[in-house]
Design a protein around this motif. Structure first.
Motif, PDB file in Angstrom:
ATOM      1  N   LEU A 167      34.008 -12.343  -0.756  1.00 29.16           N
ATOM      2  CA  LEU A 167      33.760 -12.432   0.686  1.00 29.16           C
ATOM      3  C   LEU A 167      34.899 -13.149   1.402  1.00 29.16           C
ATOM      4  CD1 LEU A 167      29.924 -13.196   0.900  1.00 29.16           C
ATOM      5  CD2 LEU A 167      31.114 -10.994   1.054  1.00 29.16           C
ATOM      6  N   SER A 168      35.488 -14.143   0.755  1.00 29.25           N
ATOM      7  CA  SER A 168      36.623 -14.850   1.368  1.00 29.25           C
ATOM      8  C   SER A 168      37.836 -13.942   1.509  1.00 29.25           C
ATOM      9  CB  SER A 168      36.996 -16.075   0.537  1.00 29.25           C
ATOM     10  OG  SER A 168      35.969 -17.047   0.563  1.00 29.25           O
ATOM     11  N   SER A 169      37.957 -12.955   0.604  1.00 27.16           N
ATOM     12  CA  SER A 169      39.112 -12.053   0.642  1.00 27.16           C
ATOM     13  C   SER A 169      38.970 -10.962   1.695  1.00 27.16           C
ATOM     14  CB  SER A 169      39.331 -11.418  -0.738  1.00 27.16           C
ATOM     15  OG  SER A 169      38.345 -10.443  -1.019  1.00 27.16           O
ATOM     16  N   VAL A 170      37.734 -10.701   2.158  1.00 26.81           N
ATOM     17  CA  VAL A 170      37.525  -9.605   3.115  1.00 26.81           C
ATOM     18  C   VAL A 170      37.048 -10.082   4.482  1.00 26.81           C
ATOM     19  CG1 VAL A 170      37.073  -7.908   1.311  1.00 26.81           C
ATOM     20  CG2 VAL A 170      35.154  -9.195   2.291  1.00 26.81           C
ATOM     21  N   SER A 171      36.660 -11.346   4.602  1.00 31.03           N
ATOM     22  CA  SER A 171      36.129 -11.867   5.859  1.00 31.03           C
ATOM     23  C   SER A 171      36.777 -13.197   6.201  1.00 31.03           C
ATOM     24  CB  SER A 171      34.609 -12.054   5.763  1.00 31.03           C
ATOM     25  OG  SER A 171      34.112 -12.780   6.879  1.00 31.03           O
ATOM     26  N   PRO A 172      37.700 -13.220   7.168  1.00 36.42           N
ATOM     27  CA  PRO A 172      38.287 -14.490   7.583  1.00 36.42           C
ATOM     28  C   PRO A 172      37.242 -15.492   8.062  1.00 36.42           C
ATOM     29  CG  PRO A 172      39.569 -12.647   8.443  1.00 36.42           C
ATOM     30  CD  PRO A 172      38.311 -12.064   7.859  1.00 36.42           C
ATOM     31  N   THR A 173      36.172 -14.994   8.683  1.00 37.91           N
ATOM     32  CA  THR A 173      35.125 -15.893   9.159  1.00 37.91           C
ATOM     33  C   THR A 173      34.434 -16.578   7.998  1.00 37.91           C
ATOM     34  OG1 THR A 173      34.747 -14.491  11.095  1.00 37.91           O
ATOM     35  CG2 THR A 173      33.009 -16.054  10.522  1.00 37.91           C
ATOM     36  N   TRP A 174      34.116 -15.788   6.947  1.00 34.51           N
ATOM     37  CA  TRP A 174      33.509 -16.394   5.757  1.00 34.51           C
ATOM     38  C   TRP A 174      34.460 -17.414   5.127  1.00 34.51           C
ATOM     39  CZ3 TRP A 174      28.749 -16.160   3.388  1.00 34.51           C
ATOM     40  CH2 TRP A 174      28.682 -16.766   2.128  1.00 34.51           C
ATOM     41  N   ALA A 175      35.731 -17.043   5.006  1.00 38.75           N
ATOM     42  CA  ALA A 175      36.707 -17.937   4.387  1.00 38.75           C
ATOM     43  C   ALA A 175      36.795 -19.260   5.133  1.00 38.75           C
ATOM     44  CB  ALA A 175      38.069 -17.258   4.331  1.00 38.75           C
ATOM     45  N   ALA A 176      36.716 -19.193   6.462  1.00 42.73           N
ATOM     46  CA  ALA A 176      36.852 -20.401   7.272  1.00 42.73           C
ATOM     47  C   ALA A 176      35.573 -21.239   7.279  1.00 42.73           C
ATOM     48  CB  ALA A 176      37.228 -20.024   8.703  1.00 42.73           C
ATOM     49  N   LYS A 177      34.417 -20.591   7.296  1.00 45.94           N
ATOM     50  CA  LYS A 177      33.155 -21.317   7.451  1.00 45.94           C
ATOM     51  C   LYS A 177      32.514 -21.732   6.129  1.00 45.94           C
ATOM     52  CE  LYS A 177      31.712 -19.607  11.989  1.00 45.94           C
ATOM     53  NZ  LYS A 177      30.600 -19.031  12.782  1.00 45.94           N
ATOM     54  N   VAL A 178      32.698 -20.926   5.095  1.00 42.83           N
ATOM     55  CA  VAL A 178      32.018 -21.194   3.828  1.00 42.83           C
ATOM     56  C   VAL A 178      33.005 -21.341   2.680  1.00 42.83           C
ATOM     57  CG1 VAL A 178      30.253 -20.405   2.206  1.00 42.83           C
ATOM     58  CG2 VAL A 178      30.006 -19.905   4.655  1.00 42.83           C
ATOM     59  N   GLY A 179      33.901 -20.356   2.529  1.00 40.21           N
ATOM     60  CA  GLY A 179      34.891 -20.409   1.470  1.00 40.21           C
ATOM     61  C   GLY A 179      34.345 -19.953   0.128  1.00 40.21           C
ATOM     62  N   LYS A 180      35.047 -20.310  -0.937  1.00 42.86           N
ATOM     63  CA  LYS A 180      34.667 -19.887  -2.280  1.00 42.86           C
ATOM     64  C   LYS A 180      34.403 -21.113  -3.146  1.00 42.86           C
ATOM     65  CE  LYS A 180      39.565 -19.423  -3.549  1.00 42.86           C
ATOM     66  NZ  LYS A 180      40.635 -18.485  -3.948  1.00 42.86           N
ATOM     67  N   GLY A 181      33.518 -20.950  -4.112  1.00 39.99           N
ATOM     68  CA  GLY A 181      33.207 -22.058  -5.000  1.00 39.99           C
ATOM     69  C   GLY A 181      31.983 -21.758  -5.842  1.00 39.99           C
ATOM     70  N   LYS A 182      31.738 -22.609  -6.835  1.00 43.48           N
ATOM     71  CA  LYS A 182      30.529 -22.463  -7.659  1.00 43.48           C
ATOM     72  C   LYS A 182      29.295 -22.929  -6.903  1.00 43.48           C
ATOM     73  CE  LYS A 182      32.097 -24.888 -11.207  1.00 43.48           C
ATOM     74  NZ  LYS A 182      33.530 -25.142 -10.862  1.00 43.48           N
TER      75      LYS A 182
END
Length: 382
Positions: free
Chosen positions: A210-225
């Protein structure tokens, strides 16, 4: 066994119960199929003699971690024990985060995670330096509980999935979903988002996508376990997520693909980079992995790969092993078992919807295991 060890075993066993019932039916069916055709899959080599004879020392290897890889490990370990009765493997499917914690505290012989340990996690591990060995390749499917006309499957894109899990799209008849599914009468109803509540490598793969396809997701949530989820309800383990979606109308979640197959949950078709709609079939997962044939424990992501056939939410699962084993005997059994897993054991992968490791990844894994030494510094694998 010390009181502390007994408590750990009880805790890991309790946590693993959340996923075991979701996988056991799949595993038993697969074992039955193998038994009805001669006990081993096609092209599987003849079982090797036991490493330890009737008078030899018996041993139990303990591991904990990923629920993503648990169905495959359970099936493969059962066959390994059949071929090598002197070695039993006890694996607790407690999630990648808990598996890393148990491994780092030297409470298990090995760990399993769908995202390699970070440098800081490795530095904090009580057993010193470790190697991280790819052992499985699979896909994360987006599953849903929604009544659609017979033969119809939901189409979604990464940005729309991100908006659903962000809580920005809250109803199934939202125009963004309708536009991706022309001609399908999608029922109106509030969307119930189901996500992991525990530390999860499956969550890492999903959020990395989701972080790779949605800048909004990357900014608000990001990636992680583990994530600060903006919407939805949590469940522990892939099995519990699948079960929650199964019993909750109008819900959506993400799981390693074998869990959905066990419950007959439908996969959404997800649009990949090339514009094709694909589901997590073994062919589509293999196509994604083929786009990035060389990985390392620091460059491991294979989400959102190019290619017409590539499934975009794909990843490897890794075994965690201390480089310097305190016991020559246990260390020898551990690396021998893992080397079997990355070679012969891969014959059991496709049975449950995983993809056998590509040859170059098998070689990488073998090379990593060759670094493991016993207490005298002698390498345990030739």
């Amino acid at each position: 066994m010390t009181g502390h060890s007994r408590r750990l075993g009880s805790q890991l066993h309790h946590a693993s119960r959340l996923t075991i019932w979701a996988t056991i039916a799949v595993i038993l069916l697969a074992l039955s199929a193998c038994a009805s055709t001669g006990a081993t899959p096609a092209n599987s080599p003849t079982p090797t003699p036991s490493l330890f004879g009737a008078t030899g020392q018996r041993a139990t290897l303990t591991g904990a971690g990923s629920t993503f890889v648990a169905p495959f490990l359970d099936l493969a370990f059962a066959h390994y024990h059949q071929q090598n009765p002197g070695v039993s493997i006890s694996y607790a499917a407690v999630g990648s985060g808990a598996g890393i914690s148990a491994f780092s505290a030297k409470q298990t012989d090995f760990g399993a995670s769908d995202v390699p340990m970070t440098a800081s996690e490795q530095a904090a591990a009580a057993g010193g330096p470790s190697v991280q060995v790819p052992v499985a390749l699979g896909g994360v499917g987006v599953v849903y509980n929604l009544s659609l006309p017979s033969g119809q499957r939901l189409h979604l894109t990464g940005p729309v999935i991100a908006k659903i899990f962000l809580g920005q799209i809250t109803n199934w008849n939202d125009p963004a979903i309708a536009a991706l599914n022309p001609g399908i009468d999608i029922p109106a109803g509030p969307i119930t988002v189901v996500h992991r509540s525990d530390g999860s490598g499956t969550t890492y793969i999903f959020s990395n996508y989701l972080s790779s396809v949605s800048p909004t997701w990357a900014a608000k949530v990001g990636k992680g376990k583990t994530l600060n989820w903006p919407a939805g309800e949590g469940a522990e383990g892939n099995g519990s997520v699948a079960a929650t979606v199964f019993r909750t109308p109008f819900s959506i979640g993400y799981v390693e693909s074998s869990y959905a197959r066990g419950m007959a949950l439908p996969f959404a078709e997800i649009r990949n980079q090339a514009g094709s709609y694909v589901t997590p079939t073994t062919t589509a997962i293999a196509a994604a992995a083929a786009q990035k044939p060389h990985i390392t424990a620091t460059d491991f992501s294979i989400v959102n790969q190019p290619g017409t056939s590539s499934y975009p939410i794909t990843g490897y699962s890794w075994a965690l092993v201390y480089t310097h084993q305190p016991s020559q005997a246990t260390g020898q059994k551990l690396v021998t078992m893992l080397d079997w897993l990355i070679h012969t054991g891969q014959n059991y992968a496709a049975t449950l919807g995983y993809v056998p490791l590509p040859s170059q990844i098998q070689q990488l894994a073998h090379t990593m295991l060759q670094q493991v030494t016993g207490p005298s510094g002698q390498h345990l694998l030739g």
